[in-house]
Every structure is written in structure tokens, then in C-alpha cells.
Design a protein around this motif. Structure first.
Motif, PDB file in Angstrom:
ATOM      1  N   ARG A 237      23.588 -23.502  17.398  1.00  0.00           N
ATOM      2  CA  ARG A 237      24.838 -23.842  16.731  1.00  0.00           C
ATOM      3  C   ARG A 237      25.642 -24.804  17.603  1.00  0.00           C
ATOM      4  O   ARG A 237      25.403 -24.922  18.806  1.00  0.00           O
ATOM      5  CB  ARG A 237      25.667 -22.597  16.414  1.00  0.00           C
TER       6      ARG A 237
ATOM      7  N   GLU B 220      29.450 -25.706  18.902  1.00  0.00           N
ATOM      8  CA  GLU B 220      30.761 -25.104  19.091  1.00  0.00           C
ATOM      9  C   GLU B 220      31.717 -26.127  19.714  1.00  0.00           C
ATOM     10  O   GLU B 220      31.416 -26.699  20.768  1.00  0.00           O
ATOM     11  CB  GLU B 220      30.682 -23.892  20.020  1.00  0.00           C
TER      12      GLU B 220
ATOM     13  N   TYR C 187      36.031 -24.627  16.342  1.00  0.00           N
ATOM     14  CA  TYR C 187      35.154 -24.903  15.210  1.00  0.00           C
ATOM     15  C   TYR C 187      33.715 -24.626  15.612  1.00  0.00           C
ATOM     16  O   TYR C 187      33.313 -24.913  16.746  1.00  0.00           O
ATOM     17  CB  TYR C 187      35.275 -26.361  14.756  1.00  0.00           C
ATOM     18  N   THR C 188      32.946 -24.066  14.686  1.00  0.00           N
ATOM     19  CA  THR C 188      31.522 -23.847  14.927  1.00  0.00           C
ATOM     20  C   THR C 188      30.737 -24.127  13.653  1.00  0.00           C
ATOM     21  O   THR C 188      31.237 -23.918  12.536  1.00  0.00           O
ATOM     22  CB  THR C 188      31.258 -22.411  15.416  1.00  0.00           C
ATOM     23  N   THR C 189      29.530 -24.658  13.813  1.00  0.00           N
ATOM     24  CA  THR C 189      28.683 -24.963  12.672  1.00  0.00           C
ATOM     25  C   THR C 189      27.224 -24.893  13.089  1.00  0.00           C
ATOM     26  O   THR C 189      26.887 -25.163  14.243  1.00  0.00           O
ATOM     27  CB  THR C 189      28.990 -26.368  12.117  1.00  0.00           C
ATOM     28  N   ASP C 190      26.377 -24.539  12.147  1.00  0.00           N
ATOM     29  CA  ASP C 190      24.936 -24.618  12.389  1.00  0.00           C
ATOM     30  C   ASP C 190      24.303 -25.686  11.506  1.00  0.00           C
ATOM     31  O   ASP C 190      23.087 -25.726  11.334  1.00  0.00           O
ATOM     32  CB  ASP C 190      24.260 -23.266  12.180  1.00  0.00           C
ATOM     33  N   ASP C 191      25.143 -26.582  10.960  1.00  0.00           N
ATOM     34  CA  ASP C 191      24.661 -27.640  10.073  1.00  0.00           C
ATOM     35  C   ASP C 191      24.606 -29.011  10.745  1.00  0.00           C
ATOM     36  O   ASP C 191      23.601 -29.719  10.615  1.00  0.00           O
ATOM     37  CB  ASP C 191      25.556 -27.736   8.834  1.00  0.00           C
TER      38      ASP C 191
ATOM     39  N   GLU D 182      38.070 -28.100   8.304  1.00  0.00           N
ATOM     40  CA  GLU D 182      36.709 -28.582   8.463  1.00  0.00           C
ATOM     41  C   GLU D 182      36.738 -30.056   8.876  1.00  0.00           C
ATOM     42  O   GLU D 182      37.707 -30.762   8.613  1.00  0.00           O
ATOM     43  CB  GLU D 182      35.958 -28.440   7.140  1.00  0.00           C
TER      44      GLU D 182
END
Length: 296
Positions: free
Chosen positions: A10, A12, A26-30, A62
Motif C-alpha cells: 500500500r 501511505e 492518506y492511504t491507498t492500495d490502488d 481523495e
């Protein structure tokens, strides 16, 4: 050349305080986001990801894509213009561009001189850019410290000796370029922090360490700096390994005030990410499912 997250990884985005605290914003795995800049009004971060430019409100929300045109996919070398409305960008075609943060068409600055141009610094008056030039895009060759007017034209080399250099960034008073360089060692990859006057004089090492130290970034008030430390023996600034983001006083580069260990490297701290008030800075971690992001 567009980086993506590994399976189970991910991204971060963190904000750290000069007093030692840190906050995950903010965190995302995309999307693999990289290299935060801080907008002049203090409200947002600017990052690249998936070849595009994004803004991220530091309080909530976002990422929002900046609608740019006339520019190839971006890499993680981008610096805001001092006026706060523009941004200078390095693209994967090896050229430097300028665009507005509101979006629109980008204008190419660098010419076809047979090299790749990796932007890192803009002078406080906005008239000059500092970048790393790599001849013919041959990444087996060392990068050289170069400057160019921010509206294009002739380039000039600044001699910092043999070995690769990277991350050249102007001091807030415009008198110095801060960078990492292998000029002080015969050990491949052993980058150390240094500075040189913009006229090419006064080249000096800032500290001597066993770690591999990259990307010195001065706070807007010039009193503090951040950098990223790779393990001893690292060659280049690779992704996906344990590193440390380090905060120091510019009066004493040898003694960290705080250190944030994390899993990352490439993309974590490639460009200046200080807030305008010099109280906070941003960085990016890329933990895997079996790794942790912690603060020392």
C-alpha cells in the motif's frame, strides 16, 4: 517507467512535525503516489502517480488529478514555482516542462541536447532551474549537476567532481545548491550530502556517515533540513527497502533531531516537501503486508 504497487503493498502519505509527531493523512492500495510538494497556501500536497499529477488536501479528501495536456507521463521530479501558481515537471521523455497547478497545457523548457533532464530545484526568484543531466539517457553514466533558465535556453554545468550526483536544490537565500554526491568516495553508490555555491565555488561536504544519504531538503526558513538515509552499501536510490527519513538542524547535519524509519526509498522524499511555515513536511511510505511504518 510508471511505478505500480506490488501485490499486498500500500501507499501511505504522511505528515511529520518538526517536534517529532507524524500523522497518516492518506492511504491507498490502488495508485503508487510519490514525491510530495506542499502548496504555497499550506492547504494541499502535490504528488505524481500513474504518470499523472495529483493534489491532496492535507485535512481530508481523495487525490484530485490536475488536468494537464501536452506532456508525457510524469516521473517523481517536480518542484513548485515560487509564485505558487505554477509547477516545473520532469517527464518520462527526459525533458522538463512548466504548467499551472490549475491544469492546462504544459510548455517544454529543455531542448534536444542528447541528454535526460531530471529536475530538482528552482531558484527563489524563479529564474533558474537546477537539474541532473544524464548523457543520452545512459543510466550507467553518472548524473551531472546542471542549470538552465526557467524559460529555457542554454544549459550550464556546475563541477562537483566525479561520481553520480542528484537532488540539487537551491537554498532559500539562493546562494547555494544542496545535493547528494559520490564525489567524496571511491565506493560505488556511497552518496553523501554536500553543497556548492551557485557560481561553482565553495564545494563542501556536510557530514561524513556510513549510511547512503540522499535528497537534502531545506525548510523555507533555512533552519532545518530533511534527507533520506539508505543502508550502507546501497547503490542508487532504489524502491522497497528499509530507509530512514531524517530531520536535522542546518547548523549541525551530523546529529538527527528525529528519525522516521519506514519501508520505502524511491518516491519517499525525492523533492522538497516542506510546509510554507517550516513546521511540517510530508513523505510517502510503501509498506508490504508484513512490514510496518513506525517512528523512532
Amino acid at each position: 517507467m510508471i511505478r505500480t504497487l506490488q501485490p499486498g503493498q500500500r501507499c501511505e502519505v504522511w505528515i511529520a512535525s518538526v517536534t517529532g509527531e507524524s500523522q497518516l493523512v492518506y492511504t491507498t492500495d490502488d495508485v503508487l503516489l510519490e514525491a510530495p510538494n506542499w502548496t504555497l497556501d499550506g492547504s494541499s500536497l502535490v504528488l505524481n502517480g500513474d504518470g499523472k499529477l495529483w493534489t491532496l488536501d492535507v485535512s481530508e479528501g481523495e487525490p484530485t488529478e490536475v488536468p494537464l495536456s501536452g506532456i508525457p507521463d510524469l516521473n517523481n521530479d517536480h518542484v513548485l514555482a515560487p509564485d505558487g501558481t505554477g509547477i516545473f515537471l520532469s517527464a518520462n521523455d527526459g525533458h522538463i516542462y512548466r504548467a499551472l497547478l490549475d491544469g492546462g497545457p504544459a510548455q517544454r523548457i529543455t531542448g534536444d541536447d542528447g541528454g535526460f533532464h531530471f529536475l530538482h530545484g528552482v531558484s527563489p526568484d524563479g529564474s533558474q532551474l537546477a537539474y541532473v543531466g544524464i548523457e543520452a539517457g545512459d543510466f550507467t553514466q553518472p548524473g551531472r549537476l546542471m542549470t538552465i533558465a526557467s524559460d529555457g535556453g542554454a544549459t550550464a554545468a556546475v563541477d562537483v567532481g566525479a561520481g553520480h550526483c542528484d537532488g540539487p536544490e537551491y537554498s532559500p537565500d539562493g546562494k547555494w545548491l544542496y545535493l547528494n554526491t559520490e564525489s567524496f568516495t571511491s565506493t560505488p553508490g556511497h552518496a553523501q550530502l554536500a553543497r556548492i555555491q551557485v557560481d561553482g565555488g565553495g564545494f563542501e561536504r556536510l557530514l561524513e556517515s556510513d549510511t547512503v544519504d540522499w535528497f537534502p531538503h531545506l525548510s523555507p526558513d533555512g533552519q532545518l533540513a530533511t534527507c533520506i538515509r539508505f543502508p550502507s552499501g546501497t547503490v542508487g536510490h532504489p524502491a522497497d527497502l528499509p530507509v530512514g527519513v531524517v530531520l536535522v538542524s542546518t547548523d549541525d547535519w551530523t546529529t538527527p533531531l528525529h528519525t522516521w524509519p519506514l519501508f520505502g526509498g524511491q518516491g519517499t522524499l525525492n523533492v522538497n516537501s516542506w510546509s510554507p511555515d517550516s513546521t511540517r513536511f510530508a513523505y510517502v511510505a510503501y509498506p508490504l503486508s508484513d512490514s510496518e511504518t513506525t517512528k523512532d
